[in-house]
Design a protein around this motif. Structure first.
Motif, PDB file in Angstrom:
ATOM      1  N   CYS A 208      61.379  39.323 -64.702  1.00 14.90           N
ATOM      2  CA  CYS A 208      62.447  39.634 -64.656  1.00 14.90           C
ATOM      3  C   CYS A 208      62.614  41.285 -65.034  1.00 14.90           C
ATOM      4  CB  CYS A 208      63.192  38.537 -64.410  1.00 14.90           C
ATOM      5  SG  CYS A 208      63.891  37.862 -62.769  1.00 14.90           S
ATOM      6  N   LEU A 209      62.143  40.277 -66.645  1.00 16.57           N
ATOM      7  CA  LEU A 209      62.465  42.430 -67.777  1.00 16.57           C
ATOM      8  C   LEU A 209      61.864  42.959 -67.743  1.00 16.57           C
ATOM      9  CD1 LEU A 209      62.702  39.395 -70.668  1.00 16.57           C
ATOM     10  CD2 LEU A 209      64.995  41.059 -69.798  1.00 16.57           C
TER      11      LEU A 209
ATOM     12  N   LYS B  70      62.536  44.925 -64.155  1.00 15.15           N
ATOM     13  CA  LYS B  70      63.788  46.271 -64.726  1.00 15.15           C
ATOM     14  C   LYS B  70      63.471  47.176 -65.788  1.00 15.15           C
ATOM     15  CE  LYS B  70      68.449  46.917 -64.170  1.00 15.15           C
ATOM     16  NZ  LYS B  70      69.048  47.249 -63.325  1.00 15.15           N
ATOM     17  N   LYS B  71      63.018  46.283 -66.796  1.00 16.81           N
ATOM     18  CA  LYS B  71      62.595  47.560 -67.486  1.00 16.81           C
ATOM     19  C   LYS B  71      61.792  48.412 -67.359  1.00 16.81           C
ATOM     20  CE  LYS B  71      60.249  48.372 -72.393  1.00 16.81           C
ATOM     21  NZ  LYS B  71      58.986  47.719 -73.248  1.00 16.81           N
TER      22      LYS B  71
ATOM     23  N   THR C  27      65.829  43.372 -59.670  1.00 19.74           N
ATOM     24  CA  THR C  27      65.357  41.889 -59.772  1.00 19.74           C
ATOM     25  C   THR C  27      66.922  41.269 -59.261  1.00 19.74           C
ATOM     26  OG1 THR C  27      66.634  42.892 -61.775  1.00 19.74           O
ATOM     27  CG2 THR C  27      64.046  43.040 -61.726  1.00 19.74           C
TER      28      THR C  27
ATOM     29  N   PRO D 289      70.026  38.497 -72.479  1.00 21.62           N
ATOM     30  CA  PRO D 289      69.254  39.846 -72.359  1.00 21.62           C
ATOM     31  C   PRO D 289      68.480  39.691 -70.951  1.00 21.62           C
ATOM     32  CG  PRO D 289      68.150  39.314 -74.719  1.00 21.62           C
ATOM     33  CD  PRO D 289      69.277  37.709 -74.629  1.00 21.62           C
TER      34      PRO D 289
ATOM     35  N   SER E 146      71.875  38.950 -68.219  1.00 20.05           N
ATOM     36  CA  SER E 146      72.898  40.472 -68.184  1.00 20.05           C
ATOM     37  C   SER E 146      71.835  41.475 -67.955  1.00 20.05           C
ATOM     38  CB  SER E 146      73.769  41.255 -70.018  1.00 20.05           C
ATOM     39  OG  SER E 146      71.884  41.085 -70.996  1.00 20.05           O
ATOM     40  N   SER E 147      70.156  41.796 -67.687  1.00 17.79           N
ATOM     41  CA  SER E 147      69.823  43.237 -67.652  1.00 17.79           C
ATOM     42  C   SER E 147      69.444  43.210 -65.675  1.00 17.79           C
ATOM     43  CB  SER E 147      68.203  43.467 -68.107  1.00 17.79           C
ATOM     44  OG  SER E 147      68.003  42.031 -67.919  1.00 17.79           O
ATOM     45  N   THR E 148      69.793  41.468 -65.463  1.00 17.19           N
ATOM     46  CA  THR E 148      68.491  41.314 -63.852  1.00 17.19           C
ATOM     47  C   THR E 148      69.693  42.334 -63.103  1.00 17.19           C
ATOM     48  OG1 THR E 148      68.471  38.951 -64.716  1.00 17.19           O
ATOM     49  CG2 THR E 148      68.464  39.580 -62.086  1.00 17.19           C
ATOM     50  N   ASP E 149      69.686  42.553 -61.861  1.00 17.66           N
ATOM     51  CA  ASP E 149      70.414  43.063 -60.747  1.00 17.66           C
ATOM     52  C   ASP E 149      71.694  42.176 -60.177  1.00 17.66           C
ATOM     53  OD1 ASP E 149      69.523  45.513 -61.677  1.00 17.66           O
ATOM     54  OD2 ASP E 149      67.358  45.199 -59.768  1.00 17.66           O
TER      55      ASP E 149
ATOM     56  N   LYS F 294      77.895  36.560 -66.765  1.00 20.78           N
ATOM     57  CA  LYS F 294      77.535  37.236 -65.693  1.00 20.78           C
ATOM     58  C   LYS F 294      77.708  36.496 -64.283  1.00 20.78           C
ATOM     59  CE  LYS F 294      74.520  39.502 -63.844  1.00 20.78           C
ATOM     60  NZ  LYS F 294      74.131  41.475 -64.120  1.00 20.78           N
TER      61      LYS F 294
END
Length: 364
Positions: free
Chosen positions: A108-109, A112-113, A119, A142, A145-148, A167
């Motif tokens: 996932c990270l 996304k990056k 994701t 992290p 918070s970054s996952t869609d 979240k």
């Protein structure tokens, strides 16, 4: 119908046995039936190699050292291989399963990056017993918070996800394969549980309530299906009680065999207080077996107390509700029938359609 190329990433996958493994198996099969292209990224299993292991589903099995107790990969080589797979994959969706799965997190990270895919992350766990709790909050923030989009398998998991990481999560439950279930006519009385034998599942509680149940029902049998590090502790307690002849401990079995043990059951008991959802509860219900579970966990999303099963607040209630069902065959039958109707609402086709709707949402 619009179709997608999907990578499911997780440390716990078939042919291993467990709740997440069962989810991955039936969910991926349903996606393929709907015309989607599905690939699974996981670690090497001694019983499997890379390639098309489940018909048209391609498995990528990365190298790396695996912790036996947790079944997770802890090796930089694995993370590097996950990145290489994602670089070449051309996926529309990268869907991680499990917030504590390193392979899920890495997929996932990285996706996304690098902006190559949308994701989605499914949280299959309650972490309230994880110590120290602040580590889970800090390390996993992290990722969450970054996952869609985050999916939670129960209301309890969704509430914890929001409380710990701020979240919001979409609640989409696990499912059950009704076609494999069977309704039996058990000879005698048997109390059954099916679980990984780890401390948080509290299977030892079933052993603790057994002496008083055996006083009233001397022919009662107990079946425990599963394996894990707590097995020795459970065996030691059974021997201390002198009730070896009343317990049948069965190692992990192929998922299809689970229903045979359920069909031979009078009551199904799941003592875990931290159950994120409880696929085994649904499977018991699908076999028209009445259930007793712990209150305040994901089981509360499935079990309507006094209708299709019982929810116990403590060990005394676990024992009392199990005893009530053993005493009353008509109540067992009525609750079992209502449980079957509950299970019919959780078929994998419906669950898969809900997840695909999430895919469409994040891609739009």
């Amino acid at each position: 119908m619009e179709t997608f190329k999907i990578a499911l990433a997780c440390d716990w996958c078939p042919p291993d046995v467990g709740g997440v493994e069962t989810h991955i198996r039936y969910f991926s099969e349903n996606l393929v039936q709907r015309g989607h292209e599905v690939e699974i990224i996981t670690h090497k299993n001694m019983n499997s190699t890379a390639g098309k292991e489940d018909g048209s589903i391609l498995y990528h099995r990365v190298r790396g050292f695996v912790l036996n107790r947790q079944g997770v990969t802890v090796d930089p080589r694995a993370i590097w291989e996950v990145r290489e797979i994602l670089k070449k994959g051309g996926y529309d969706i990268v869907h991680g399963h499990g917030v504590t799965s390193p392979i899920s997190a890495a997929a996932c990270l990285y996706a996304k990056k690098n902006g190559g895919a949308a994701t989605v992350l499914t949280n299959h766990s309650l972490l309230r017993s994880f110590k120290p709790n602040f580590v889970a909050k800090t390390v996993l923030k992290p990722l969450l918070s970054s996952t869609d989009k985050v999916i939670a398998v129960s209301r309890s998991v969704a509430e914890e996800t929001e409380r710990m990481w701020g979240k919001d999560a979409v609640i989409i439950p696990n499912g059950v394969n009704l076609g494999e279930s069977m309704v039996g006519c058990p000879e005698g009385m048997t109390v059954t549980t099916i679980s990984r034998l780890v401390k948080k599942k509290n299977i030892i509680d079933l052993v603790k309530i057994s002496p008083l149940l055996l006083e009233e029902f001397p022919d009662l049998k107990f079946t425990i299906v599963g394996d894990g590090p707590e097995k020795k502790t459970i065996l030691r307690e059974i021997r201390a009680q002198g009730s070896e002849e009343r317990f049948n401990l069965v190692d992990s079995v192929p998922h299809e065999e689970v229903y045979r043990y359920l069909a031979e059951s009078s009551v199904f008991v799941l003592p875990s207080s931290d159950e994120a959802f409880g696929i085994s509860l649904l499977e018991a219900m699908a076999c028209s077996v009445p259930v007793v579970a712990k209150n305040g966990s994901g089981a509360s999303d499935i079990v309507a107390h006094g209708e299709n099963g019982y929810l116990a607040d403590d060990l005394d209630e676990l024992k009392r509700f199990t005893r009530e069902l053993l005493q009353d065959p008509l109540k067992r039958k009525a609750m079992g029938c209502r449980g079957r109707r509950t299970a019919e609402r959780f078929d994998w086709a419906s669950v898969s359609d809900q997840v695909v709707d999430v895919y469409r949402d994040v891609l739009s």
